[in-house]
Scaffold this motif. Structure first.
Motif, PDB file in Angstrom:
ATOM      1  N   ALA A  51       0.834  -1.205   0.000  1.00 49.70           N
ATOM      2  CA  ALA A  51       0.000   0.000   0.000  1.00 49.70           C
ATOM      3  C   ALA A  51       0.864   1.248   0.000  1.00 49.70           C
ATOM      4  CB  ALA A  51      -0.926  -0.008   1.219  1.00 49.70           C
ATOM      5  N   ALA A  52       1.960   1.238   0.761  1.00 49.16           N
ATOM      6  CA  ALA A  52       2.853   2.403   0.801  1.00 49.16           C
ATOM      7  C   ALA A  52       3.509   2.635  -0.556  1.00 49.16           C
ATOM      8  CB  ALA A  52       3.917   2.212   1.885  1.00 49.16           C
ATOM      9  N   GLU A  53       3.915   1.571  -1.223  1.00 50.79           N
ATOM     10  CA  GLU A  53       4.513   1.726  -2.554  1.00 50.79           C
ATOM     11  C   GLU A  53       3.497   2.258  -3.557  1.00 50.79           C
ATOM     12  OE1 GLU A  53       6.235  -2.047  -3.497  1.00 50.79           O
ATOM     13  OE2 GLU A  53       7.961  -1.696  -2.197  1.00 50.79           O
ATOM     14  N   LEU A  54       2.276   1.761  -3.486  1.00 53.68           N
ATOM     15  CA  LEU A  54       1.239   2.254  -4.394  1.00 53.68           C
ATOM     16  C   LEU A  54       0.893   3.709  -4.095  1.00 53.68           C
ATOM     17  CD1 LEU A  54      -1.124  -0.851  -4.554  1.00 53.68           C
ATOM     18  CD2 LEU A  54       0.413  -0.001  -6.347  1.00 53.68           C
ATOM     19  N   LEU A  55       0.869   4.066  -2.809  1.00 56.58           N
ATOM     20  CA  LEU A  55       0.638   5.470  -2.450  1.00 56.58           C
ATOM     21  C   LEU A  55       1.751   6.353  -3.004  1.00 56.58           C
ATOM     22  CD1 LEU A  55      -0.585   5.134   1.230  1.00 56.58           C
ATOM     23  CD2 LEU A  55      -1.846   6.201  -0.637  1.00 56.58           C
ATOM     24  N   ALA A  56       2.999   5.902  -2.895  1.00 59.25           N
ATOM     25  CA  ALA A  56       4.125   6.674  -3.429  1.00 59.25           C
ATOM     26  C   ALA A  56       4.001   6.832  -4.942  1.00 59.25           C
ATOM     27  CB  ALA A  56       5.450   5.998  -3.068  1.00 59.25           C
ATOM     28  N   ALA A  57       3.569   5.764  -5.634  1.00 62.07           N
ATOM     29  CA  ALA A  57       3.404   5.844  -7.087  1.00 62.07           C
ATOM     30  C   ALA A  57       2.294   6.831  -7.454  1.00 62.07           C
ATOM     31  CB  ALA A  57       3.101   4.470  -7.661  1.00 62.07           C
ATOM     32  N   CYS A  58       1.193   6.786  -6.715  1.00 62.24           N
ATOM     33  CA  CYS A  58       0.086   7.719  -6.991  1.00 62.24           C
ATOM     34  C   CYS A  58       0.505   9.157  -6.710  1.00 62.24           C
ATOM     35  CB  CYS A  58      -1.133   7.371  -6.144  1.00 62.24           C
ATOM     36  SG  CYS A  58      -1.984   5.870  -6.656  1.00 62.24           S
ATOM     37  N   LEU A  59       1.224   9.366  -5.612  1.00 55.42           N
ATOM     38  CA  LEU A  59       1.667  10.717  -5.265  1.00 55.42           C
ATOM     39  C   LEU A  59       2.671  11.253  -6.282  1.00 55.42           C
ATOM     40  CD1 LEU A  59       1.986  10.283  -1.417  1.00 55.42           C
ATOM     41  CD2 LEU A  59       0.292  11.671  -2.614  1.00 55.42           C
ATOM     42  N   SER A  60       3.568  10.375  -6.774  1.00 53.28           N
ATOM     43  CA  SER A  60       4.518  10.861  -7.781  1.00 53.28           C
ATOM     44  C   SER A  60       3.856  11.107  -9.122  1.00 53.28           C
ATOM     45  CB  SER A  60       5.711   9.934  -7.975  1.00 53.28           C
ATOM     46  OG  SER A  60       5.542   8.681  -7.582  1.00 53.28           O
TER      47      SER A  60
END
Length: 186
Positions: A51-60
């Motif tokens: 979830a943290a990696e997906l959040l980072a991808a969405c934020l970037s």
């Protein structure tokens, strides 16, 4: 108290009191041991790095913390996804970001991630890099925990192996030699 009474009743006297005290201490230590994590907590810990990696991808990609939480919550599922969806819904309804992200921080291991996303929601600071660092840290923590569990399993398996092989070694290797020597001596 029951362990103390059982030791006194079974052994009796001062020795029974000592056995009872030792038994009571052992029972107390057993009751105070750390409990294993619940199934929901372990599932949340397993899904949190993803979830943290997906959040980072969405934020970037340019999404805001609320939009990222909503998208990741729908795709991840489980307790982490449910909390992310609730947080996104609360933020969409005008809830206080500090309170909404603090509730998401209630997921085991998600407190730092929630604080980072809260800062990004309140201040508007970009959160992609800090969230990706947190995701890498969560992955490393999960790998370390798995290695520790594997090492513990290696240690715990020595007792059953020893209990199985030692009698077999004595029965097959030592007993025939002793019987053979005793036969010659008699």
């Amino acid at each position: 108290m029951g362990a103390f009474a059982a030791g006194w009743a079974l052994v009796g006297g001062v020795a029974g009191c000592a056995v009872g005290v030792a038994g009571a201490y052992g029972v107390r230590r057993w009751q105070d041991r750390p409990r294993p994590a619940s199934a929901e907590d372990s599932e949340a810990a397993a899904r949190l790095p993803l979830a943290a990696e997906l959040l980072a991808a969405c934020l970037s990609a340019g999404a805001g913390p609320r939009e990222a939480a909503e998208a990741v919550g729908r795709s991840v599922g489980g307790p982490v996804g449910e909390r992310l969806r609730r947080t996104a819904a609360e933020l969409a309804l005008g809830g206080d970001p500090a309170e909404a992200w603090a509730r998401f921080g209630g997921v085991p291991g998600a407190r730092r991630l929630a604080r980072c996303l809260e800062r990004a929601a309140v201040s508007g600071a970009p959160a992609a890099i800090p969230v990706s660092r947190l995701a890498a840290g969560l992955r490393a923590d999960r790998a370390r925990a798995a290695a520790i569990r594997a090492q513990r399993a290696q240690v715990l398996i020595t007792a059953p192996v020893g209990l199985c092989f030692l009698p077999a070694f004595l029965a097959v290797g030592v007993a025939p030699v002793v019987i053979g020597l005793a036969g010659r001596l008699l």
